[in-house]
Every structure is written in C-alpha cells, then in structure tokens.
Design a protein around this motif. Structure first.
Motif, short mmCIF file in Angstrom:
data_model
loop_
_atom_site.label_atom_id
_atom_site.label_comp_id
_atom_site.label_asym_id
_atom_site.label_seq_id
_atom_site.Cartn_x
_atom_site.Cartn_y
_atom_site.Cartn_z
N ALA A 169 58.69 84.39 13.10
CA ALA A 169 57.90 83.16 13.02
C ALA A 169 56.79 83.29 11.97
O ALA A 169 56.52 82.36 11.20
CB ALA A 169 57.31 82.81 14.38
N ALA A 170 56.14 84.45 11.93
CA ALA A 170 55.10 84.69 10.93
C ALA A 170 55.70 84.69 9.52
O ALA A 170 55.08 84.17 8.57
CB ALA A 170 54.41 86.02 11.21
N LYS A 171 56.90 85.23 9.37
CA LYS A 171 57.57 85.21 8.07
C LYS A 171 57.89 83.79 7.63
O LYS A 171 57.78 83.45 6.44
CB LYS A 171 58.86 86.04 8.13
CG LYS A 171 58.64 87.54 8.27
CD LYS A 171 59.98 88.26 8.37
CE LYS A 171 59.81 89.75 8.54
NZ LYS A 171 61.12 90.44 8.71
N MET A 172 58.30 82.93 8.59
CA MET A 172 58.60 81.54 8.25
C MET A 172 57.35 80.80 7.78
O MET A 172 57.40 80.02 6.82
CB MET A 172 59.22 80.83 9.46
CG MET A 172 60.65 81.22 9.74
SD MET A 172 61.41 80.25 11.07
CE MET A 172 61.04 81.27 12.48
N PHE A 196 56.53 82.13 4.26
CA PHE A 196 57.45 81.60 3.26
C PHE A 196 57.14 80.15 2.94
O PHE A 196 57.19 79.73 1.77
CB PHE A 196 58.90 81.71 3.77
CG PHE A 196 59.92 81.19 2.82
CD1 PHE A 196 60.45 82.00 1.82
CD2 PHE A 196 60.36 79.87 2.90
CE1 PHE A 196 61.40 81.51 0.92
CE2 PHE A 196 61.31 79.37 2.01
CZ PHE A 196 61.83 80.19 1.02
N ASP A 197 56.77 79.37 3.95
CA ASP A 197 56.51 77.95 3.74
C ASP A 197 55.30 77.72 2.84
O ASP A 197 55.34 76.88 1.93
CB ASP A 197 56.31 77.25 5.08
CG ASP A 197 56.31 75.74 4.96
OD1 ASP A 197 57.13 75.19 4.18
OD2 ASP A 197 55.50 75.08 5.64
N VAL A 198 54.21 78.47 3.10
CA VAL A 198 52.96 78.21 2.37
C VAL A 198 52.87 78.98 1.06
O VAL A 198 51.97 78.68 0.24
CB VAL A 198 51.73 78.52 3.26
CG1 VAL A 198 51.71 77.64 4.48
CG2 VAL A 198 51.71 80.00 3.66
N THR A 199 53.75 79.95 0.83
CA THR A 199 53.66 80.71 -0.42
C THR A 199 54.84 80.46 -1.36
O THR A 199 54.71 80.69 -2.57
CB THR A 199 53.59 82.23 -0.15
OG1 THR A 199 54.76 82.65 0.57
CG2 THR A 199 52.35 82.57 0.66
N LEU A 249 46.89 72.89 -3.72
CA LEU A 249 47.18 74.07 -2.92
C LEU A 249 46.12 74.30 -1.85
O LEU A 249 46.43 74.76 -0.75
CB LEU A 249 47.30 75.30 -3.83
CG LEU A 249 48.47 75.30 -4.81
CD1 LEU A 249 48.55 76.64 -5.53
CD2 LEU A 249 49.79 75.02 -4.09
N THR A 250 44.88 73.97 -2.15
CA THR A 250 43.82 74.12 -1.15
C THR A 250 44.07 73.19 0.03
O THR A 250 43.99 73.61 1.20
CB THR A 250 42.45 73.81 -1.78
OG1 THR A 250 42.21 74.71 -2.86
CG2 THR A 250 41.35 73.97 -0.74
N ALA A 251 44.37 71.93 -0.26
CA ALA A 251 44.66 70.98 0.81
C ALA A 251 45.92 71.39 1.58
O ALA A 251 45.99 71.24 2.80
CB ALA A 251 44.83 69.58 0.23
N MET A 252 46.90 71.91 0.88
CA MET A 252 48.15 72.32 1.52
C MET A 252 47.93 73.45 2.52
O MET A 252 48.42 73.41 3.64
CB MET A 252 49.16 72.73 0.44
CG MET A 252 50.49 73.26 0.97
SD MET A 252 50.52 75.06 1.18
CE MET A 252 50.40 75.61 -0.51
N SER A 272 49.51 74.06 11.01
CA SER A 272 50.63 73.26 11.51
C SER A 272 51.90 74.09 11.62
O SER A 272 52.66 73.95 12.60
CB SER A 272 50.86 72.07 10.58
OG SER A 272 52.03 71.37 10.94
N ASP A 273 52.17 74.95 10.64
CA ASP A 273 53.36 75.78 10.69
C ASP A 273 53.34 76.74 11.87
O ASP A 273 54.40 77.06 12.44
CB ASP A 273 53.50 76.57 9.38
CG ASP A 273 54.04 75.72 8.25
OD1 ASP A 273 54.45 74.58 8.51
OD2 ASP A 273 54.07 76.21 7.10
#
Length: 281
Positions: free
Chosen positions: A168-171, A174-177, A221-224, A231-232
C-alpha cells in the motif's frame, strides 16, 4: 321360519348401520376436503413467470436478470466496477468544471464555456475513467500482489499485515512520484491543447502542453502532494470496488481546482506568442 326371519332382520340391521357409518364418513371427508381447498386457495401466492421464444421457436421460461438475482441496482458498482467508475469519472469532471464556472467565476448558465467543459469531458472519460482504472486496478494487481487480499481485511488485520502495508505504501509512493507528475499532468495539458488549441498537429499539442506544464510545475506539484498524498493513504486501504469511486469523489474537488486555475483557454494571439517564446528559448 322364525330363525330365518331373525337372521334377515339382523342382516338388515347391520347393513343399515354400515350404510349410516359410510355416509357419515363420506360427508366428513368431503367437508374436510372442501375446507382444505378453501385454505390452500386463500394462502396461495400466484407467480407470473415470463416466457421468451428462442430462435428455434420453442417457448421457455425467461430467467431473471443478474441485477434482480443479485440485489438490483445497488449491486451494480460491485458487479460492474469499470463501467460504474467510467460513468462517474465522465460526469464528475464535467460537473466540477460547470460548478467552477457558475459558482467561482459567477457565470450565468448561458455564459458557460462549453469548449472548456469539453476538455474535462474528454479527459474524464479517456484518462480518469479508462487509463487510470487500467493502471490502478489491472497493473497494480500485477505489480503489488497483496492488493486484493489486503483490501478484504479489516482495519485491525490490515495493521498487522506487514506485506500488505508495504505494498500500500508503494502504491501511494508510485502515485505521487510517477503517475501524477509524469503521466497525469502532461496528459491533461496535452488534452487541453487538443480541445482548446487551433492546430491539428499532435506534436504541437504535446510541445505546447508540456511547455505550459513546465511553467506551472512547482505550483501544480505542491497542490498535488497536499491533496493526493493523504487521499491515497485512505484509497489504497479501501475495498477494491470502492477505491476508484472514492478517488473520483476526491477528484471532483481536485478537478474544480484545476478548472479554476488551469481550465481557461488562451486566445490565439497569446498561444502564438507562447510558441514563439518557447522556440526562442
């Protein structure tokens, strides 16, 4: 003669007794049968089974639809997760942009920029509803093998599942990077140029879109990170059929932000100046 007369009298007496008992038993049985018929008729529930005709001409009983057998419309999200989230992704991106234009920008409904709204319809359907589902469900299932089993556990069990917590941490990572900064934003800006631009050259859509993304990179990217990071962490701990609808719910507010800050279509003159500046630089 007297003996014969006595014998005949006895026979007649026995025969009359037999007839009387038989008549009584018959009447009781008839009354009981009538009562049973009345009770069964009053309690009986009649069911109508629709018929359908096959190609060969035979008439067979139609089987109930899966939606009826498995709980009706409320079971649709679980039985058809892709179609359900595809509908949500398309409608919510359009609705978020309309809300932004009418509420934040105070436009009348007749003043809505439908070409701008078309950006979000195309992006919501093709990317958020299609590609994102393929990535976060189909590919994540291959890359992170504990995803399905981890999603079925209770919260207490998930905390103890080290392998599931690690995946879950990897997901999230991966999503944010990778996904959002390297795939999502470039695709959005390219789709924006495709819908709102004045060129039919895909290379122009890509170069103009990426140049605008580069200008807004730090702010985007800051807002993301601020929104999609927390949320992830929630999304990738939810049951599988709820994950994408939850993401689309959060994405409604994210889309409204993107619509307000990045949704407006630049006039042709500004776009041409921007291209010239990019070529010079």
């Amino acid at each position: 003669r007297s003996k014969q007369t006595a014998t005949n009298t006895t026979k007649e007496t026995m025969l009359s007794i037999y007839r009387a008992s038989a008549t009584s038993l018959t009447s009781r049985a008839s009354a009981k049968a009538v009562n049973n018929i009345r009770e069964s008729t009053s309690r009986r529930i009649f069911h109508f089974t629709p018929k359908r005709t096959t190609k060969s001409g035979e008439t067979t009983a139609a089987t109930p639809s899966k939606a009826v057998e498995n709980g009706g419309i409320m079971s649709f999200p679980k039985e058809h997760p892709f179609a359900f989230q595809l509908i949500i992704a398309t409608l919510k991106t359009s609705a978020a942009d309309i809300m932004c234009q009418t509420v934040a920008e105070r436009k009348k409904f007749s003043e809505i920029d439908w070409k701008r709204n078309g950006i979000f319809v195309v992006f919501g359907f093709a990317y958020l509803g299609g590609f994102q589902y393929w990535l976060m469900v189909n590919k994540y299932r291959q890359w992170f093998p504990t995803m399905d089993s981890f999603a079925k556990l209770t919260l207490a069990q998930k905390i103890k599942d080290k392998a599931g917590m690690l995946d879950a941490a990897k997901m999230v990572l991966f999503d944010v990077t990778v996904h959002l900064p390297m795939i999502y934003f470039p695709t959005y800006y390219t789709v924006k140029e495709f819908v709102g631009g004045h060129s039919w050259n895909p290379a122009v859509w890509l170069t103009d879109g990426c140049s605008k993304y580069q200008k807004n990179l730090k702010e985007d990217l800051t807002a993301m990170i601020q929104l999609w990071g927390p949320s992830d962490c929630i999304q990738f701990a939810l049951p599988m059929h709820i994950r994408m609808p939850f993401r689309h719910l959060v994405s409604f507010f994210w889309t409204a932000y993107v619509s307000f800050t990045r949704g407006s279509i630049e006039p042709v003159a500004i776009q041409q100046d921007s291209r010239m500046a990019t070529r010079i630089s």
